[in-house]
Design a protein around this motif. Sequence first.
Motif, PDB file in Angstrom:
ATOM      1  N   LYS A  37      27.748  88.563  80.054  1.00  0.00           N
ATOM      2  CA  LYS A  37      26.817  88.286  78.955  1.00  0.00           C
ATOM      3  C   LYS A  37      27.487  87.460  77.861  1.00  0.00           C
ATOM      4  O   LYS A  37      26.880  86.519  77.321  1.00  0.00           O
ATOM      5  CB  LYS A  37      26.302  89.601  78.368  1.00  0.00           C
ATOM      6  CG  LYS A  37      25.405  90.386  79.308  1.00  0.00           C
ATOM      7  CD  LYS A  37      24.997  91.715  78.695  1.00  0.00           C
ATOM      8  CE  LYS A  37      24.143  92.531  79.644  1.00  0.00           C
ATOM      9  NZ  LYS A  37      23.781  93.851  79.066  1.00  0.00           N
ATOM     10  N   LEU A  38      28.732  87.803  77.549  1.00  0.00           N
ATOM     11  CA  LEU A  38      29.489  87.065  76.535  1.00  0.00           C
ATOM     12  C   LEU A  38      29.639  85.604  76.934  1.00  0.00           C
ATOM     13  O   LEU A  38      29.421  84.694  76.114  1.00  0.00           O
ATOM     14  CB  LEU A  38      30.863  87.715  76.362  1.00  0.00           C
ATOM     15  CG  LEU A  38      31.818  87.048  75.363  1.00  0.00           C
ATOM     16  CD1 LEU A  38      31.312  87.251  73.940  1.00  0.00           C
ATOM     17  CD2 LEU A  38      33.229  87.603  75.511  1.00  0.00           C
ATOM     18  N   SER A  39      29.996  85.378  78.200  1.00  0.00           N
ATOM     19  CA  SER A  39      30.167  84.007  78.685  1.00  0.00           C
ATOM     20  C   SER A  39      28.852  83.238  78.633  1.00  0.00           C
ATOM     21  O   SER A  39      28.828  82.043  78.266  1.00  0.00           O
ATOM     22  CB  SER A  39      30.717  84.023  80.119  1.00  0.00           C
ATOM     23  OG  SER A  39      31.950  84.719  80.182  1.00  0.00           O
ATOM     24  N   SER A  40      27.764  83.895  78.993  1.00  0.00           N
ATOM     25  CA  SER A  40      26.447  83.232  78.965  1.00  0.00           C
ATOM     26  C   SER A  40      26.075  82.797  77.546  1.00  0.00           C
ATOM     27  O   SER A  40      25.558  81.692  77.333  1.00  0.00           O
ATOM     28  CB  SER A  40      25.378  84.182  79.519  1.00  0.00           C
ATOM     29  OG  SER A  40      25.675  84.561  80.836  1.00  0.00           O
ATOM     30  N   ILE A  41      26.354  83.671  76.577  1.00  0.00           N
ATOM     31  CA  ILE A  41      26.025  83.364  75.177  1.00  0.00           C
ATOM     32  C   ILE A  41      26.810  82.151  74.688  1.00  0.00           C
ATOM     33  O   ILE A  41      26.256  81.254  74.035  1.00  0.00           O
ATOM     34  CB  ILE A  41      26.302  84.591  74.288  1.00  0.00           C
ATOM     35  CG1 ILE A  41      25.317  85.713  74.626  1.00  0.00           C
ATOM     36  CG2 ILE A  41      26.208  84.215  72.806  1.00  0.00           C
ATOM     37  CD1 ILE A  41      25.650  87.031  73.943  1.00  0.00           C
ATOM     38  N   PHE A  42      28.088  82.083  75.009  1.00  0.00           N
ATOM     39  CA  PHE A  42      28.921  80.975  74.557  1.00  0.00           C
ATOM     40  C   PHE A  42      28.643  79.687  75.330  1.00  0.00           C
ATOM     41  O   PHE A  42      28.912  78.589  74.840  1.00  0.00           O
ATOM     42  CB  PHE A  42      30.403  81.340  74.681  1.00  0.00           C
ATOM     43  CG  PHE A  42      30.932  82.130  73.522  1.00  0.00           C
ATOM     44  CD1 PHE A  42      31.567  81.496  72.462  1.00  0.00           C
ATOM     45  CD2 PHE A  42      30.784  83.513  73.467  1.00  0.00           C
ATOM     46  CE1 PHE A  42      32.048  82.219  71.384  1.00  0.00           C
ATOM     47  CE2 PHE A  42      31.262  84.242  72.400  1.00  0.00           C
ATOM     48  CZ  PHE A  42      31.902  83.606  71.347  1.00  0.00           C
ATOM     49  N   LEU A  43      28.098  79.815  76.544  1.00  0.00           N
ATOM     50  CA  LEU A  43      27.810  78.625  77.342  1.00  0.00           C
ATOM     51  C   LEU A  43      26.618  77.842  76.792  1.00  0.00           C
ATOM     52  O   LEU A  43      26.570  76.612  76.915  1.00  0.00           O
ATOM     53  CB  LEU A  43      27.541  79.016  78.800  1.00  0.00           C
ATOM     54  CG  LEU A  43      28.757  79.135  79.713  1.00  0.00           C
ATOM     55  CD1 LEU A  43      28.336  79.606  81.097  1.00  0.00           C
ATOM     56  CD2 LEU A  43      29.486  77.797  79.814  1.00  0.00           C
ATOM     57  N   VAL A  44      25.666  78.548  76.204  1.00  0.00           N
ATOM     58  CA  VAL A  44      24.437  77.888  75.732  1.00  0.00           C
ATOM     59  C   VAL A  44      24.742  76.756  74.743  1.00  0.00           C
ATOM     60  O   VAL A  44      24.318  75.606  74.952  1.00  0.00           O
ATOM     61  CB  VAL A  44      23.467  78.916  75.117  1.00  0.00           C
ATOM     62  CG1 VAL A  44      22.291  78.213  74.454  1.00  0.00           C
ATOM     63  CG2 VAL A  44      22.982  79.893  76.184  1.00  0.00           C
ATOM     64  N   PRO A  45      25.475  76.995  73.629  1.00  0.00           N
ATOM     65  CA  PRO A  45      25.748  75.887  72.702  1.00  0.00           C
ATOM     66  C   PRO A  45      26.630  74.807  73.328  1.00  0.00           C
ATOM     67  O   PRO A  45      26.481  73.624  72.995  1.00  0.00           O
ATOM     68  CB  PRO A  45      26.470  76.561  71.524  1.00  0.00           C
ATOM     69  CG  PRO A  45      27.024  77.834  72.080  1.00  0.00           C
ATOM     70  CD  PRO A  45      26.056  78.261  73.112  1.00  0.00           C
ATOM     71  N   LEU A  46      27.513  75.183  74.233  1.00  0.00           N
ATOM     72  CA  LEU A  46      28.369  74.190  74.874  1.00  0.00           C
ATOM     73  C   LEU A  46      27.565  73.280  75.797  1.00  0.00           C
ATOM     74  O   LEU A  46      27.820  72.068  75.868  1.00  0.00           O
ATOM     75  CB  LEU A  46      29.491  74.885  75.648  1.00  0.00           C
ATOM     76  CG  LEU A  46      30.600  75.517  74.788  1.00  0.00           C
ATOM     77  CD1 LEU A  46      31.515  76.361  75.647  1.00  0.00           C
ATOM     78  CD2 LEU A  46      31.401  74.422  74.075  1.00  0.00           C
TER      79      LEU A  46
END
Length: 340
Positions: A37-46
Amino acid sequence: MLIILQLVAVIIGMIYCVVLGKELYKGFSLNYSYIAKLSSIFLVPLWIEGMIVVLLCGREPMMSLAAIVSSGIFGVLLLSILFGGMKQIFGQKWLTIIFIIGIVCAVVTAVFFIELTENSPARNQFMDVHIMMTLLIIGCTIPFAGFAWVLSLLKNNQTSHIAYVKSNKIQHYREHGLSDSDIDFFRSQMAEAKERIENSEKHIQAVAKLRIIETRHNTIDVAKQFFKDIVAEPERLPQAGVFMNKLLPSLEDLTAKYVEISNHVAKNKQTYLILDKSAATIEKLCESITEQYLQFHQSVYNDLDDEIKLANKNLSKANDTINDDVDSLVDDPFAFDDFE
């Protein structure tokens, strides 16, 4: 504009590494779903930033920091999903170690991929690194999944064997008249006795004086055989009450204290006197264990004694018969009168 976007990608990556590091610090208790979940959240803005870079640069070759950071985080996302699933299915701790190693490799690989594609157009570069990361991680995960599956099969076979042995033992106890509550009590008593025997053996092996006493009486072997005989006849547990509830606890306690005192660096006359008294008491305990073992098998010895007496009686009768035959032969060695 591009510089600002690159700087934002670096900041996002640093924040992600700090948060991820805190979770990885938990070791074997880390939460795979949380990391996903953490990775998914940070992937969105990237990814949003990556699309902006593609729109601004189009076909121009460049090294996109957004592509580096996002591909690394994407690799962590894939690893957390795959290894989280394997951990849930197989439940093997070593998978966590491989997962952490895989995260480091994913970050290094992301940088390596960018170097390979730095002359590619920004649009192709962003997609290529993510596709290559996906293929590489899936390909590297398959062997570990296979190995975990094999270990799981071996563990299940071993568990099945243990369950089979346990089932046979329970059936054995029932055949000897024990109820389910009796079986639970018996197993708890025997587990405690086994631990006491093992602890006593460890204490005895630690000091030469105790080893001499044990060798003289063969106490540990007698105790282990006594244990096996009780398991073979569980209904006779009350007859072994002195051995189970008095002698074994005393032997474990005294040998432990003897080892502790004998390991003291400084000793005086009183210390040696206490050690001598303890050794004498331990020897008496060893003698008592042997006596209790013999008493437990007294019926066997009685039966053997009866068999010996019966055999001697039969042998005596046989000798009397032989003597009568010899006497008759001496009186008439050729038995002419009986010849026809």
